[in-house]
Design a protein around this motif. Structure first.
Motif, mmCIF file in Angstrom:
data_model
loop_
_atom_site.group_PDB
_atom_site.id
_atom_site.type_symbol
_atom_site.label_atom_id
_atom_site.label_comp_id
_atom_site.label_asym_id
_atom_site.label_seq_id
_atom_site.Cartn_x
_atom_site.Cartn_y
_atom_site.Cartn_z
ATOM 1 N N UNK A 1 67.117 -3.293 -66.632
ATOM 2 C CA UNK A 1 67.078 -1.834 -66.491
ATOM 3 C C UNK A 1 67.197 -1.170 -67.849
ATOM 4 N N UNK A 2 68.070 -1.706 -68.688
ATOM 5 C CA UNK A 2 68.296 -1.073 -69.992
ATOM 6 C C UNK A 2 67.242 -1.481 -71.010
ATOM 7 N N UNK B 1 64.011 -1.807 -70.087
ATOM 8 C CA UNK B 1 62.913 -0.916 -69.703
ATOM 9 C C UNK B 1 63.233 0.515 -70.118
ATOM 10 N N UNK B 2 64.425 0.976 -69.788
ATOM 11 C CA UNK B 2 64.820 2.332 -70.175
ATOM 12 C C UNK B 2 64.850 2.507 -71.682
ATOM 13 N N UNK B 3 65.286 1.463 -72.394
ATOM 14 C CA UNK B 3 65.330 1.526 -73.851
ATOM 15 C C UNK B 3 63.959 1.687 -74.473
ATOM 16 N N UNK B 4 62.933 1.090 -73.852
ATOM 17 C CA UNK B 4 61.565 1.226 -74.366
ATOM 18 C C UNK B 4 61.106 2.677 -74.282
ATOM 19 N N UNK B 5 61.404 3.338 -73.169
ATOM 20 C CA UNK B 5 61.034 4.742 -73.016
ATOM 21 C C UNK B 5 61.869 5.625 -73.953
ATOM 22 N N UNK B 6 63.127 5.274 -74.135
ATOM 23 C CA UNK B 6 64.000 6.034 -75.030
ATOM 24 C C UNK B 6 63.516 5.946 -76.478
ATOM 25 N N UNK B 7 63.174 4.738 -76.917
ATOM 26 C CA UNK B 7 62.703 4.552 -78.283
ATOM 27 C C UNK B 7 61.389 5.297 -78.511
ATOM 28 N N UNK B 8 60.506 5.262 -77.525
ATOM 29 C CA UNK B 8 59.240 5.976 -77.645
ATOM 30 C C UNK B 8 59.479 7.475 -77.774
ATOM 31 N N UNK B 9 60.354 8.028 -76.933
ATOM 32 C CA UNK B 9 60.650 9.460 -76.996
ATOM 33 C C UNK B 9 61.275 9.836 -78.339
ATOM 34 N N UNK B 10 62.135 8.962 -78.854
ATOM 35 C CA UNK B 10 62.779 9.219 -80.145
ATOM 36 C C UNK B 10 61.749 9.228 -81.276
ATOM 37 N N UNK B 11 60.847 8.253 -81.266
ATOM 38 C CA UNK B 11 59.834 8.172 -82.323
ATOM 39 C C UNK B 11 58.856 9.341 -82.254
ATOM 40 N N UNK B 12 58.669 9.885 -81.055
ATOM 41 C CA UNK B 12 57.789 11.040 -80.892
ATOM 42 C C UNK B 12 58.486 12.355 -81.201
ATOM 43 N N UNK B 13 59.807 12.292 -81.458
ATOM 44 C CA UNK B 13 60.558 13.506 -81.734
ATOM 45 C C UNK B 13 60.840 14.345 -80.504
ATOM 46 N N UNK B 14 60.744 13.740 -79.335
ATOM 47 C CA UNK B 14 60.987 14.453 -78.068
ATOM 48 C C UNK B 14 62.482 14.422 -77.758
ATOM 49 N N UNK C 1 67.722 13.193 -71.818
ATOM 50 C CA UNK C 1 67.505 12.865 -70.400
ATOM 51 C C UNK C 1 67.598 11.358 -70.182
ATOM 52 N N UNK C 2 66.987 10.589 -71.063
ATOM 53 C CA UNK C 2 66.984 9.133 -70.921
ATOM 54 C C UNK C 2 68.348 8.533 -71.194
ATOM 55 N N UNK C 3 69.097 9.108 -72.134
ATOM 56 C CA UNK C 3 70.469 8.640 -72.381
ATOM 57 C C UNK C 3 71.322 8.859 -71.138
ATOM 58 N N UNK C 4 71.210 10.039 -70.538
ATOM 59 C CA UNK C 4 71.955 10.321 -69.305
ATOM 60 C C UNK C 4 71.514 9.403 -68.165
ATOM 61 N N UNK D 1 66.533 14.160 -60.237
ATOM 62 C CA UNK D 1 65.824 13.237 -59.354
ATOM 63 C C UNK D 1 65.646 11.876 -60.015
ATOM 64 N N UNK D 2 65.387 11.879 -61.316
ATOM 65 C CA UNK D 2 65.284 10.613 -62.044
ATOM 66 C C UNK D 2 66.611 9.863 -62.000
ATOM 67 N N UNK D 3 67.717 10.594 -62.211
ATOM 68 C CA UNK D 3 69.044 9.968 -62.137
ATOM 69 C C UNK D 3 69.257 9.339 -60.759
ATOM 70 N N UNK D 4 68.848 10.072 -59.714
ATOM 71 C CA UNK D 4 69.048 9.598 -58.342
ATOM 72 C C UNK D 4 68.216 8.354 -58.077
ATOM 73 N N UNK D 5 66.931 8.374 -58.425
ATOM 74 C CA UNK D 5 66.052 7.243 -58.160
ATOM 75 C C UNK D 5 66.511 5.991 -58.907
#
Length: 360
Positions: A193-194, A196-209, A215-218, A171-175
């Motif tokens: 877009x990238x 904003x998406x990069x900010x969420x990706x970096x946060x997830x990476x630093x959190x070890x998620x 999911x964010x790379x895809x 659903x995230x991919x679709x939206x």
């Protein structure tokens, strides 16, 4: 009676504070905002849209500029141009001006709702402070240009990304794909877009998620594929790069670096951000990254302040919350009980008065 009942049902969906924000913003922008053709690009966008509608094609070469003969014309806002050209035929220039004011009021209303619900800013007072600062930034450039659509897309994308952990990845991919397709045909700022998406990706990476990192790379890859749904395909990125690095850039006012004191809203933003600081803010990492990028971009080019008004709003909300909890001003404690009625009457009166002003 049916129309009246429908109107009342719509009003019930909004809180008193939301109605105040909308009407107050509409009235202020209508009265104090610049005229429709204060920016010459507005007429150019209308003409470009009329050209596309008349000939049923997007011209690949600029039919009006003799200095760019032979160069491919990347009209990255072709869909916006068609829409406002169509609107011009039916509502005229005064209607177009009101449309621009209406979109700005809707942007701040939408931003208020997202700060409160999606970005989890707990108190109304810091949100109102954020909206006031964002409004001061936006009113300096409220022209009917495709940037207006970009503000809405930024808010929608951040809303989708805020909730990506709680839904199925498909659903995230679709939206994100739907937003990307609309954005890439409206304005060249779709490259955010990238960011904003990069900010969420970096946060997830630093959190070890790691799960959500994939999911964010895809999601980013899906956005890249969706961005190719435009008249130029992959060459749309060439059009964006040409806009960012044009030979006449030094002669365009909105591309010049920021000078403190030259813009009220921008100067206030610098004061609050630097006084509050990024280090001591309790804002989530993603908001700090997006706010920091937007601030840096605004300092390099003054046209970036309008983007900061939207992209940096979540960070500002947390910053003002920290300041509010430290000071807790007595004058705002009774705002809900006494202030909303007075502000409601004032905002409605201001909105009605603004309807009589013609600024075509």
């Amino acid at each position: 009676m049916k129309m009246l009942n429908r109107a009342l049902s719509v009003l019930k969906a909004f809180s008193n504070l939301e109605l105040i924000i909308f009407t107050l913003t509409f009235g202020i922008v209508k009265i104090y905002g610049p005229p429709l053709f204060g920016d010459p690009d507005v007429g150019w966008h209308i003409a470009a849209g009329s050209y596309i509608r008349e000939f049923s094609e997007i011209p690949m070469y600029d039919p009006w500029s003799y200095t760019s003969s032979g160069q491919i014309w990347y009209n990255l806002s072709w869909l916006w141009d068609v829409i406002i050209s169509f609107a011009n035929d039916y509502i005229g220039l005064q209607g177009l001006y009101n449309l621009g004011v209406l979109i700005n009021a809707c942007v701040l209303l939408l931003l208020f709702k997202e700060l409160k619900n999606t970005y989890k800013i707990k108190y109304d007072e810091p949100i109102l402070a954020t909206l006031t600062l964002s409004g001061a930034l936006l009113i300096e450039s409220v022209y009917l240009r495709p940037q207006l659509s970009a503000y809405i897309f930024i808010i929608l994308l951040m809303k989708v990304m805020e909730q990506y952990r709680d839904r199925k990845p498909i659903l995230t991919y679709l939206y994100v794909s739907i937003i990307t397709i609309a954005w890439v045909n409206m304005h060249g700022s779709f490259i955010l877009i990238w960011i904003i998406g990069g900010a969420y990706l970096l946060e997830a990476f630093l959190e070890g998620d790691i799960k959500n990192v994939y999911v964010l790379i895809c999601t980013g890859l899906m956005a890249i594929l969706a961005s190719l749904v435009n008249p130029w395909g992959v060459d749309v990125y060439i059009g964006v790069m040409r806009t960012l690095d044009t030979a006449i850039k030094p002669y365009i006012a909105e591309w010049k670096p920021f000078i403190f004191g030259s813009q009220y809203g921008a100067s206030l933003s610098v004061i609050f951000v630097f006084l509050g600081g990024f280090v001591h803010s309790v804002a989530p990492m993603r908001y700090k990254i997006m706010g920091g990028f937007a601030l840096l971009n605004a300092l390099i080019s003054i046209r970036g302040w309008q983007t900061f008004a939207i992209l940096g709003a979540p960070f500002l909300g947390y910053l003002f919350t920290a300041l509010y909890l430290k000071q807790n001003p007595i004058g705002l404690k009774n705002f809900k009980e006494y202030g909303q009625g007075a502000f409601g009457i004032l905002s409605v009166a201001l909105c009605i008065y603004s309807m009589t002003i013609e600024k075509p």
